[in-house]
Design a protein around this motif. Structure first.
Motif, mmCIF file in Angstrom:
data_model
loop_
_atom_site.group_PDB
_atom_site.id
_atom_site.type_symbol
_atom_site.label_atom_id
_atom_site.label_comp_id
_atom_site.label_asym_id
_atom_site.label_seq_id
_atom_site.Cartn_x
_atom_site.Cartn_y
_atom_site.Cartn_z
ATOM 1 N N GLU A 142 8.382 6.792 -9.121
ATOM 2 C CA GLU A 142 7.525 6.790 -7.933
ATOM 3 C C GLU A 142 6.220 6.025 -8.166
ATOM 4 O OE1 GLU A 142 5.336 9.829 -4.793
ATOM 5 O OE2 GLU A 142 6.373 10.657 -6.526
ATOM 6 N N THR A 143 5.585 6.233 -9.324
ATOM 7 C CA THR A 143 4.309 5.565 -9.613
ATOM 8 C C THR A 143 4.465 4.049 -9.540
ATOM 9 O OG1 THR A 143 3.640 7.405 -11.019
ATOM 10 C CG2 THR A 143 2.452 5.338 -11.314
ATOM 11 N N PHE A 144 5.553 3.530 -10.139
ATOM 12 C CA PHE A 144 5.786 2.091 -10.100
ATOM 13 C C PHE A 144 5.982 1.605 -8.665
ATOM 14 C CE2 PHE A 144 8.750 -1.406 -9.587
ATOM 15 C CZ PHE A 144 8.049 -2.412 -10.222
ATOM 16 N N TRP A 145 6.866 2.267 -7.915
ATOM 17 C CA TRP A 145 7.205 1.789 -6.572
ATOM 18 C C TRP A 145 6.020 1.860 -5.620
ATOM 19 C CZ3 TRP A 145 10.959 -1.384 -6.283
ATOM 20 C CH2 TRP A 145 12.048 -1.267 -7.151
ATOM 21 N N VAL A 146 5.175 2.855 -5.762
ATOM 22 C CA VAL A 146 3.968 2.929 -4.932
ATOM 23 C C VAL A 146 3.042 1.764 -5.280
ATOM 24 C CG1 VAL A 146 1.863 4.268 -4.498
ATOM 25 C CG2 VAL A 146 4.093 5.415 -4.517
ATOM 26 N N ALA A 147 2.859 1.494 -6.575
ATOM 27 C CA ALA A 147 1.960 0.415 -7.019
ATOM 28 C C ALA A 147 2.471 -0.962 -6.598
ATOM 29 C CB ALA A 147 1.774 0.470 -8.535
ATOM 30 N N VAL A 148 3.758 -1.222 -6.806
ATOM 31 C CA VAL A 148 4.294 -2.539 -6.436
ATOM 32 C C VAL A 148 4.315 -2.683 -4.910
ATOM 33 C CG1 VAL A 148 6.813 -2.143 -6.370
ATOM 34 C CG2 VAL A 148 5.930 -4.321 -7.176
ATOM 35 N N GLY A 149 4.549 -1.599 -4.205
ATOM 36 C CA GLY A 149 4.472 -1.641 -2.744
ATOM 37 C C GLY A 149 3.080 -2.005 -2.276
ATOM 38 N N LYS A 150 2.075 -1.419 -2.910
ATOM 39 C CA LYS A 150 0.687 -1.737 -2.552
ATOM 40 C C LYS A 150 0.413 -3.222 -2.805
ATOM 41 C CE LYS A 150 -4.044 -0.254 -3.305
ATOM 42 N NZ LYS A 150 -4.947 0.668 -3.980
ATOM 43 N N ALA A 151 0.895 -3.738 -3.938
ATOM 44 C CA ALA A 151 0.700 -5.155 -4.257
ATOM 45 C C ALA A 151 1.409 -6.058 -3.252
ATOM 46 C CB ALA A 151 1.194 -5.451 -5.671
ATOM 47 N N MET A 152 2.553 -5.593 -2.740
ATOM 48 C CA MET A 152 3.326 -6.367 -1.755
ATOM 49 C C MET A 152 2.875 -6.097 -0.319
ATOM 50 S SD MET A 152 7.194 -5.813 -3.069
ATOM 51 C CE MET A 152 7.928 -6.766 -4.376
ATOM 52 N N GLN A 153 1.968 -5.150 -0.157
ATOM 53 C CA GLN A 153 1.460 -4.733 1.153
ATOM 54 C C GLN A 153 2.558 -4.127 2.023
ATOM 55 O OE1 GLN A 153 -0.617 -8.172 2.709
ATOM 56 N NE2 GLN A 153 -2.289 -7.902 1.267
ATOM 57 N N VAL A 154 3.390 -3.295 1.379
ATOM 58 C CA VAL A 154 4.429 -2.536 2.090
ATOM 59 C C VAL A 154 4.407 -1.113 1.557
ATOM 60 C CG1 VAL A 154 5.900 -4.562 2.496
ATOM 61 C CG2 VAL A 154 6.271 -3.150 0.448
ATOM 62 N N ASP A 155 5.063 -0.198 2.253
ATOM 63 C CA ASP A 155 5.119 1.169 1.759
ATOM 64 C C ASP A 155 6.173 1.303 0.646
ATOM 65 O OD1 ASP A 155 7.647 1.430 3.014
ATOM 66 O OD2 ASP A 155 6.809 2.455 4.739
ATOM 67 N N GLU A 156 6.191 2.456 0.016
ATOM 68 C CA GLU A 156 7.109 2.706 -1.100
ATOM 69 C C GLU A 156 8.562 2.523 -0.682
ATOM 70 O OE1 GLU A 156 8.641 6.351 -3.962
ATOM 71 O OE2 GLU A 156 6.944 6.701 -2.623
ATOM 72 N N THR A 157 8.925 2.997 0.484
ATOM 73 C CA THR A 157 10.315 2.889 0.949
ATOM 74 C C THR A 157 10.751 1.431 1.037
ATOM 75 O OG1 THR A 157 10.099 4.955 2.175
ATOM 76 C CG2 THR A 157 11.907 3.492 2.809
ATOM 77 N N GLU A 158 9.903 0.595 1.615
ATOM 78 C CA GLU A 158 10.232 -0.832 1.724
ATOM 79 C C GLU A 158 10.238 -1.498 0.350
ATOM 80 O OE1 GLU A 158 11.337 -4.504 3.127
ATOM 81 O OE2 GLU A 158 11.491 -2.540 4.084
#
Length: 133
Positions: free
Chosen positions: A52-68
């Motif tokens: 979860e920590t990774f996906w939230v962080a990479v989502g933030k970097a991509m400007q999308v939510d964790e699900t996307e």
């Protein structure tokens, strides 16, 4: 249009006909993508709640939510090449710790390294498809 080649004796006859990254270049390029482009997760999984920590962080970097972010995998990136010829070329690169439990190998044409279908980096681009009318 890509130029076709005939490989006598199947892909075992590939030899050095086609240029490809070396093991040293693959290692260097992988490290660059880990350090500068958030390649991960380090321990990939198909489990929906893993990393979860990774996906939230990479989502933030991509400007999308964790699900996307979780939908954006190397295997559906514009730069992911898992063609039969590329698979044969990748056999030149020995497996390493980043191959463990990471899914199927593919080749990232943007950063020129062996990537995997259970990972992503922030350079992910949506694959474009052409449809005939």
């Amino acid at each position: 249009m890509k130029k076709s080649i005939t490989i006598i004796g199947g892909f075992a006859g590939l030899g050095e006909i086609e240029p490809f990254v070396t093991t040293a270049e693959n290692k260097k390029n992988t490290k660059i993508v880990i350090d500068d482009w958030m390649l991960g997760p380090e321990n990939p999984s198909n489990e929906p709640d893993a990393n979860e920590t990774f996906w939230v962080a990479v989502g933030k970097a991509m400007q999308v939510d964790e699900t996307e972010a979780r939908r954006r995998r190397c295997s559906n990136c514009e730069y992911y090449d898992n063609s039969t010829l590329t698979q044969a070329k990748m056999e030149r690169i020995p497996r390493n710790q980043w191959d463990n439990n990471a899914g199927f190998r593919g080749f990232c044409t943007k950063f020129e390294f062996v990537c995997h279908d259970l990972r992503v980096c922030q350079a992910w681009e949506e694959r474009e498809f052409e449809f005939e009318d």
